[in-house]
Design a protein around this motif. Sequence first.
Motif, PDB file in Angstrom:
ATOM      1  N   GLU A  39      -7.015   0.591   4.647  1.00 55.89           N
ATOM      2  CA  GLU A  39      -5.610   0.859   4.350  1.00 55.89           C
ATOM      3  C   GLU A  39      -4.920  -0.424   3.889  1.00 55.89           C
ATOM      4  O   GLU A  39      -5.018  -1.465   4.542  1.00 55.89           O
ATOM      5  N   GLU A  43       1.761  -1.462   2.761  1.00 57.94           N
ATOM      6  CA  GLU A  43       2.053  -0.250   1.997  1.00 57.94           C
ATOM      7  C   GLU A  43       1.131   0.884   2.438  1.00 57.94           C
ATOM      8  O   GLU A  43      -0.056   0.843   2.190  1.00 57.94           O
ATOM      9  N   PRO A  44       1.678   1.896   3.116  1.00 58.50           N
ATOM     10  CA  PRO A  44       0.826   3.034   3.481  1.00 58.50           C
ATOM     11  C   PRO A  44       0.349   3.767   2.229  1.00 58.50           C
ATOM     12  O   PRO A  44       1.083   3.868   1.245  1.00 58.50           O
ATOM     13  N   SER A  47       3.025   8.404   1.644  1.00 60.27           N
ATOM     14  CA  SER A  47       4.369   8.448   2.226  1.00 60.27           C
ATOM     15  C   SER A  47       5.047   9.736   1.807  1.00 60.27           C
ATOM     16  O   SER A  47       4.623  10.396   0.851  1.00 60.27           O
ATOM     17  N   TYR A  48       6.109  10.099   2.508  1.00 61.47           N
ATOM     18  CA  TYR A  48       6.746  11.394   2.301  1.00 61.47           C
ATOM     19  C   TYR A  48       8.241  11.235   2.064  1.00 61.47           C
ATOM     20  O   TYR A  48       8.878  10.298   2.554  1.00 61.47           O
ATOM     21  N   GLN A  49       8.790  12.185   1.312  1.00 57.57           N
ATOM     22  CA  GLN A  49      10.221  12.242   1.068  1.00 57.57           C
ATOM     23  C   GLN A  49      10.641  13.702   1.161  1.00 57.57           C
ATOM     24  O   GLN A  49      10.206  14.528   0.357  1.00 57.57           O
ATOM     25  N   ILE A  54       5.615  13.837  -2.106  1.00 60.34           N
ATOM     26  CA  ILE A  54       4.611  12.973  -1.494  1.00 60.34           C
ATOM     27  C   ILE A  54       4.324  11.812  -2.440  1.00 60.34           C
ATOM     28  O   ILE A  54       4.226  11.998  -3.661  1.00 60.34           O
ATOM     29  N   TYR A  57       0.168   5.533  -2.961  1.00 61.86           N
ATOM     30  CA  TYR A  57       0.210   4.142  -3.389  1.00 61.86           C
ATOM     31  C   TYR A  57      -1.076   3.753  -4.105  1.00 61.86           C
ATOM     32  O   TYR A  57      -2.182   3.979  -3.608  1.00 61.86           O
ATOM     33  N   ARG A  64       3.623   2.996  -6.581  1.00 60.42           N
ATOM     34  CA  ARG A  64       3.539   4.284  -5.894  1.00 60.42           C
ATOM     35  C   ARG A  64       3.916   5.411  -6.860  1.00 60.42           C
ATOM     36  O   ARG A  64       4.934   5.329  -7.544  1.00 60.42           O
ATOM     37  N   TRP A  66       4.856   9.442  -7.320  1.00 58.11           N
ATOM     38  CA  TRP A  66       5.416  10.548  -6.547  1.00 58.11           C
ATOM     39  C   TRP A  66       5.058  11.888  -7.179  1.00 58.11           C
ATOM     40  O   TRP A  66       5.023  12.026  -8.397  1.00 58.11           O
ATOM     41  N   SER A  74       2.398  16.971   6.386  1.00 59.91           N
ATOM     42  CA  SER A  74       1.855  15.647   6.709  1.00 59.91           C
ATOM     43  C   SER A  74       0.663  15.778   7.647  1.00 59.91           C
ATOM     44  O   SER A  74       0.341  16.872   8.132  1.00 59.91           O
TER      45      SER A  74
END
Length: 279
Positions: A39, A43-44, A47-49, A54, A57, A64, A66, A74
């Motif tokens: 990983e 920076e994962p 990631s989610y919004q 989603i 990265y 990143r 989207w 998730s």
Amino acid sequence: YKEVMEARKKLHNMVLDLKGNIRVFVRVRPMNSRESQTEPEGEPTVSYQDDTKIGIYDGQHARRKWFDFDQVFSGTVNQVQVFEEAKPLATSVLDGYNVCVFAYGQTGSGKTHTMTGTAQDPGLNIRVLQELFRLRDERAEYEISLSLSITEIYNETIRDLLCPSNKKLEVKMNQDGTVTVPGLSDEKVGSVEDVTKFMAEATKVRSVSCTDMNEASSRSHSIVTVRTQCTLKGGDTYVGKIHLIDLAGSENVGKSGVSGQGMREAQSINKSLSALGDV
């Protein structure tokens, strides 16, 4: 009573139409120990919004990207929460609609877990049927029957998992435009226990093998089909159907390390998955 049920049916399916007749969900499985070690720092990878976006990265380009979906689940989301989004489809089936749910993704991404699950934590296959039986018991004014067939497509050959044999099965199109597989077993089911028994039998004979990417890799597309007939006593009959499909995973043979028979399986899997683009 008939007028009330017709109004309910109309309103229920209006809501589903507003959500969209075709919806795409994405489910992210938790990372395993090997993935956690790679990983990127700071920076994962995922990631989610909200519940619909989603972000992935790209460490190579340090950016990143989207993506938008109708629903994003998730890695902390459980089987029940996934089922809640599919639950209304069971009602549509009894109302005489045809429904299809399929899981698509790379090998090892958790498709079989989502669709089949375990005895302790079942997936969509069992939960959808549980909901159908619950609705059957709730609709006392109706006579409702359910039947089940389970097939796999292995190396582009159709196999009946409820009655395994060397009999050649083929897809046929009827004059009314519907598609059937003549000779395929279609078992009447009256309870969740009946379903569990048949699914356990099918799981034993489904084609799986170990690869470098998945120790229990599905080597075929699994199709669970439930047919329903719902008759209002002294009234109309509705015939519905739902396909619950666990597609074999798309596979990079360089990463999965397969050869020989495994290579032929991977080629057939990738070829059939690419055909989805023609639909």
